[in-house]
Motif scaffolding. Structure first.
Motif, mmCIF file in Angstrom:
data_model
loop_
_atom_site.group_PDB
_atom_site.id
_atom_site.type_symbol
_atom_site.label_atom_id
_atom_site.label_comp_id
_atom_site.label_asym_id
_atom_site.label_seq_id
_atom_site.Cartn_x
_atom_site.Cartn_y
_atom_site.Cartn_z
ATOM 1 N N UNK A 9 0.839 -1.204 0.000
ATOM 2 C CA UNK A 9 0.000 0.000 0.000
ATOM 3 C C UNK A 9 0.872 1.250 0.000
ATOM 4 N N UNK A 10 1.887 1.247 0.855
ATOM 5 C CA UNK A 10 2.748 2.418 1.018
ATOM 6 C C UNK A 10 3.600 2.683 -0.218
ATOM 7 N N UNK A 11 4.106 1.618 -0.835
ATOM 8 C CA UNK A 11 5.016 1.784 -1.974
ATOM 9 C C UNK A 11 4.300 2.086 -3.288
ATOM 10 N N UNK A 12 3.003 1.819 -3.356
ATOM 11 C CA UNK A 12 2.290 2.005 -4.623
ATOM 12 C C UNK A 12 1.423 3.261 -4.669
ATOM 13 N N UNK A 13 1.237 3.928 -3.542
ATOM 14 C CA UNK A 13 0.468 5.177 -3.546
ATOM 15 C C UNK A 13 0.789 5.987 -2.302
ATOM 16 N N UNK A 14 0.727 7.299 -2.458
ATOM 17 C CA UNK A 14 1.008 8.177 -1.325
ATOM 18 C C UNK A 14 -0.145 8.164 -0.345
ATOM 19 N N UNK A 15 0.190 8.285 0.945
ATOM 20 C CA UNK A 15 -0.838 8.323 1.967
ATOM 21 C C UNK A 15 -0.609 7.267 3.033
ATOM 22 N N UNK A 16 -1.489 7.236 4.028
ATOM 23 C CA UNK A 16 -1.340 6.277 5.123
ATOM 24 C C UNK A 16 -1.642 4.849 4.682
ATOM 25 N N UNK A 17 -1.182 3.893 5.473
ATOM 26 C CA UNK A 17 -1.428 2.479 5.179
ATOM 27 C C UNK A 17 -2.875 2.115 5.485
ATOM 28 N N UNK A 18 -3.405 2.672 6.577
ATOM 29 C CA UNK A 18 -4.749 2.318 7.030
ATOM 30 C C UNK A 18 -5.749 3.431 6.735
ATOM 31 N N UNK A 19 -7.011 3.025 6.606
ATOM 32 C CA UNK A 19 -8.119 3.955 6.444
ATOM 33 C C UNK A 19 -9.134 3.634 7.531
ATOM 34 N N UNK A 20 -9.549 4.643 8.275
ATOM 35 C CA UNK A 20 -10.511 4.439 9.362
ATOM 36 C C UNK A 20 -11.798 5.171 9.007
ATOM 37 N N UNK A 21 -12.898 4.435 8.997
ATOM 38 C CA UNK A 21 -14.196 5.008 8.642
ATOM 39 C C UNK A 21 -15.179 4.788 9.782
ATOM 40 N N UNK A 22 -15.966 5.799 10.090
ATOM 41 C CA UNK A 22 -16.952 5.681 11.161
ATOM 42 C C UNK A 22 -18.077 4.745 10.737
ATOM 43 N N UNK A 23 -18.334 3.760 11.581
ATOM 44 C CA UNK A 23 -19.419 2.798 11.354
ATOM 45 C C UNK A 23 -20.248 2.689 12.627
ATOM 46 N N UNK A 24 -21.424 2.099 12.497
ATOM 47 C CA UNK A 24 -22.332 1.929 13.631
ATOM 48 C C UNK A 24 -22.220 0.503 14.144
ATOM 49 N N UNK A 25 -21.974 0.369 15.460
ATOM 50 C CA UNK A 25 -21.790 -0.939 16.057
ATOM 51 C C UNK A 25 -22.902 -1.321 17.007
ATOM 52 N N UNK A 26 -22.550 -2.158 17.952
ATOM 53 C CA UNK A 26 -23.532 -2.650 18.927
ATOM 54 C C UNK A 26 -24.141 -1.496 19.708
ATOM 55 N N UNK A 27 -25.453 -1.573 19.944
ATOM 56 C CA UNK A 27 -26.200 -0.544 20.656
ATOM 57 C C UNK A 27 -26.064 0.826 20.005
ATOM 58 N N UNK A 28 -25.860 0.821 18.687
ATOM 59 C CA UNK A 28 -25.765 2.046 17.887
ATOM 60 C C UNK A 28 -24.565 2.918 18.257
ATOM 61 N N UNK A 29 -23.552 2.315 18.874
ATOM 62 C CA UNK A 29 -22.344 3.088 19.196
ATOM 63 C C UNK A 29 -21.463 3.205 17.960
ATOM 64 N N UNK A 30 -20.957 4.395 17.726
ATOM 65 C CA UNK A 30 -20.089 4.648 16.589
ATOM 66 C C UNK A 30 -18.655 4.247 16.921
ATOM 67 N N UNK A 31 -17.942 3.707 15.925
ATOM 68 C CA UNK A 31 -16.536 3.346 16.132
ATOM 69 C C UNK A 31 -15.796 3.473 14.806
ATOM 70 N N UNK A 32 -14.487 3.540 14.889
ATOM 71 C CA UNK A 32 -13.659 3.647 13.695
ATOM 72 C C UNK A 32 -13.314 2.276 13.154
ATOM 73 N N UNK A 33 -13.917 1.898 12.028
ATOM 74 C CA UNK A 33 -13.674 0.599 11.394
ATOM 75 C C UNK A 33 -12.388 0.706 10.555
ATOM 76 N N UNK A 34 -11.431 -0.182 10.820
ATOM 77 C CA UNK A 34 -10.100 -0.082 10.211
ATOM 78 C C UNK A 34 -9.998 -0.984 8.979
ATOM 79 N N UNK A 35 -9.437 -0.421 7.912
ATOM 80 C CA UNK A 35 -9.155 -1.192 6.700
ATOM 81 C C UNK A 35 -7.794 -0.773 6.163
ATOM 82 N N UNK A 36 -7.209 -1.626 5.333
ATOM 83 C CA UNK A 36 -6.075 -1.166 4.552
ATOM 84 C C UNK A 36 -6.607 -0.152 3.542
ATOM 85 N N UNK A 37 -5.881 0.929 3.350
ATOM 86 C CA UNK A 37 -6.326 1.970 2.415
ATOM 87 C C UNK A 37 -6.294 1.422 0.994
ATOM 88 N N UNK A 38 -7.418 1.566 0.298
ATOM 89 C CA UNK A 38 -7.524 1.079 -1.077
ATOM 90 C C UNK A 38 -7.767 2.214 -2.064
#
Length: 197
Positions: A9-38
């Motif tokens: 990810x790092x060698x093929x494009x500029x930017x961070x390795x991970x991407x964190x997106x707000x998602x809705x979890x248990x009891x409607x609590x928001x959390x940062x869902x982690x993915x490799x940046x695509x």
């Protein structure tokens, strides 16, 4: 594997390795869902330009919260999405207690806003990296079918059922079922007339 993917990810494009997106979890609590940046680092800027150029793409994005032929996705990102490897970092969400390995997939807040009252039952459990709807058709399922499977999972969940889903997930990923031509798992549009809750 984490290190190898991170380097790609790092060698093929500029930017961070991970991407964190707000998602809705248990009891409607928001959390940062982690993915490799695509996507490219300037994804938001590109999206604004693309949407401004086409009313059809605006409609597609408003319904799906994604584009079929998304110019923001990097070459390695396309591979990571096809193989579902972009979701590996969600094991960190599991370790942090925000997700489970098995459960309904975490949704975007703007999608949850459109839920019917009965659909909120899916938030009685932690969201999962994989779940019943992911091994039961993925892109062959309509919106209501997918939500019904998520609610059914919450109602009938068991250790044996989770083990079955885990095994079926391996088969689905190996066969690449439910993968669209753009390299991502197809997300179904909400019906345009779907009421807000």
């Amino acid at each position: 594997m984490f290190l190898a993917i991170g380097l790609l990810v790092k060698l093929t494009s500029r930017g961070p390795v991970f991407y964190v997106q707000q998602r809705v979890g248990r009891d409607h609590r928001s959390f940062g869902c982690i993915k490799f940046r695509t996507m490219r680092r300037d994804a938001d800027k590109i999206l604004s330009t693309v949407l401004a150029s086409s009313p059809d793409l605006q409609e597609e994005f408003r319904n799906d919260f994604k584009l079929k032929n998304d110019p923001r996705i990097t070459r390695i990102g396309r591979f990571l999405r096809r193989s579902s490897l972009d979701e590996l970092p969600q094991f960190l969400n599991v370790l942090r207690g925000e997700m489970s390995i098995i459960g309904p997939r975490p949704e975007l807040p703007q999608v949850v806003e459109r839920y019917q009252p009965w659909e909120h039952a899916r938030h009685a459990v932690k969201p999962g990296i994989t779940g019943l709807s992911q091994v039961s058709g993925r892109n062959a399922l309509g919106w209501d079918e997918r939500l019904a499977l998520d609610v059914e999972y919450v109602r009938t969940r068991s250790l044996l059922g989770d083990l079955r889903i885990l095994w079926r997930t391996v088969l689905v990923v190996l066969r690449r079922d439910g993968i669209d031509q753009t390299g991502g798992v197809t997300m179904h549009a909400l019906p345009a007339d779907r009421p807000h809750v």
